[in-house]
Design a protein around this motif. Structure first.
Motif, short mmCIF file in Angstrom:
data_model
loop_
_atom_site.label_atom_id
_atom_site.label_comp_id
_atom_site.label_asym_id
_atom_site.label_seq_id
_atom_site.Cartn_x
_atom_site.Cartn_y
_atom_site.Cartn_z
N CYS A 55 56.88 69.97 39.91
CA CYS A 55 56.43 71.47 40.54
C CYS A 55 55.32 71.14 41.40
O CYS A 55 55.21 72.56 42.13
CB CYS A 55 56.12 72.03 38.98
SG CYS A 55 57.38 72.18 37.92
N ARG A 56 53.74 70.44 41.26
CA ARG A 56 53.27 70.78 42.06
C ARG A 56 53.33 71.07 43.38
O ARG A 56 53.50 71.47 44.96
CB ARG A 56 52.08 70.32 42.28
CG ARG A 56 51.26 70.74 42.63
CD ARG A 56 49.77 69.53 41.84
NE ARG A 56 48.63 69.53 43.40
CZ ARG A 56 47.84 68.95 43.36
NH1 ARG A 56 47.75 67.89 42.62
NH2 ARG A 56 46.71 68.65 43.96
N PHE A 57 54.27 70.01 43.74
CA PHE A 57 54.60 69.78 44.94
C PHE A 57 55.70 71.02 45.18
O PHE A 57 55.13 71.43 46.90
CB PHE A 57 55.49 68.15 45.16
CG PHE A 57 56.74 68.36 46.27
CD1 PHE A 57 56.26 67.96 47.42
CD2 PHE A 57 57.79 68.37 46.73
CE1 PHE A 57 56.73 67.49 49.19
CE2 PHE A 57 58.38 68.55 47.50
CZ PHE A 57 57.93 67.68 49.29
N PHE A 58 55.95 71.53 44.92
CA PHE A 58 57.24 72.93 45.21
C PHE A 58 56.53 74.13 45.34
O PHE A 58 56.34 74.52 46.42
CB PHE A 58 58.16 73.02 44.13
CG PHE A 58 59.23 71.52 44.91
CD1 PHE A 58 60.53 71.83 45.61
CD2 PHE A 58 59.87 70.94 43.91
CE1 PHE A 58 61.18 70.48 46.28
CE2 PHE A 58 61.04 70.27 43.56
CZ PHE A 58 61.37 70.15 45.03
N ILE A 84 54.14 77.41 49.12
CA ILE A 84 52.66 78.13 49.71
C ILE A 84 52.59 78.06 51.30
O ILE A 84 52.39 79.25 52.47
CB ILE A 84 51.82 78.13 48.83
CG1 ILE A 84 51.61 78.68 47.81
CG2 ILE A 84 50.34 78.36 49.63
CD1 ILE A 84 50.61 77.98 46.76
N THR A 85 52.90 76.64 51.65
CA THR A 85 53.09 76.43 53.25
C THR A 85 54.49 77.33 54.24
O THR A 85 53.90 77.51 54.77
CB THR A 85 52.88 74.56 53.60
OG1 THR A 85 52.18 74.33 52.48
CG2 THR A 85 52.97 74.83 55.06
N SER A 86 55.67 77.46 53.33
CA SER A 86 56.63 78.17 54.03
C SER A 86 55.82 79.45 54.29
O SER A 86 56.58 80.16 55.59
CB SER A 86 57.88 77.32 53.96
OG SER A 86 57.87 77.68 52.05
N ILE A 87 55.48 80.18 53.53
CA ILE A 87 55.71 81.32 52.98
C ILE A 87 53.83 81.75 54.06
O ILE A 87 53.51 83.29 54.13
CB ILE A 87 55.78 82.35 51.77
CG1 ILE A 87 54.74 82.29 50.82
CG2 ILE A 87 57.13 82.08 51.02
CD1 ILE A 87 54.67 82.37 49.83
N SER A 88 53.15 81.04 54.18
CA SER A 88 51.99 81.22 54.80
C SER A 88 51.78 81.93 56.13
O SER A 88 51.07 83.64 56.56
CB SER A 88 51.39 80.61 55.21
OG SER A 88 51.82 79.72 55.99
N GLY A 89 53.04 82.37 56.87
CA GLY A 89 53.27 83.08 57.78
C GLY A 89 52.61 82.50 59.13
O GLY A 89 52.63 83.33 59.95
#
Length: 97
Positions: A39-42, A47-52
């Motif tokens: 869960c922490r990995f996902f 967060i990384t992919s939606i940080s923009g």
């Protein structure tokens, strides 16, 4: 789970005998730790992919100066396909180590 199998716990049954509660609890606790890690990995990936922020690598994290001296830091990030037409010359240096 390995020690449960060595102890003779039967597989694929809905109710385990009362002879294995310690190993069974330890195995269950280990599976909870695995689920928390997944869960922490996902969460980190989300967060990384939606940080923009589309950040690139630093020019040279290994060199103190701004002149990178190794081939992998002499090109832009990300490097283009077939960046080096031929293998770069490798110079062997003697170190005190």
């Amino acid at each position: 789970m390995h020690f449960l199998g060595l102890s003779g716990i039967p597989r694929r049954i809905p109710d385990y005998p009362d002879a294995y509660p310690g190993w069974n609890a330890l195995s269950r606790f280990g599976s909870y730790i695995s689920v928390v890690g997944i869960c922490r990995f996902f969460v980190v990936v989300t967060i990384t992919s939606i940080s923009g922020k589309n950040k690139r690598c630093a020019p040279s994290p290994w060199a103190v100066e701004q002149n990178p001296t190794t081939p992998e830091w002499m090109v832009q990030s990300p490097p283009a396909f077939d960046t080096f037409g031929e293998l770069p010359a490798i110079k062997e240096t003697k170190s005190d180590v």
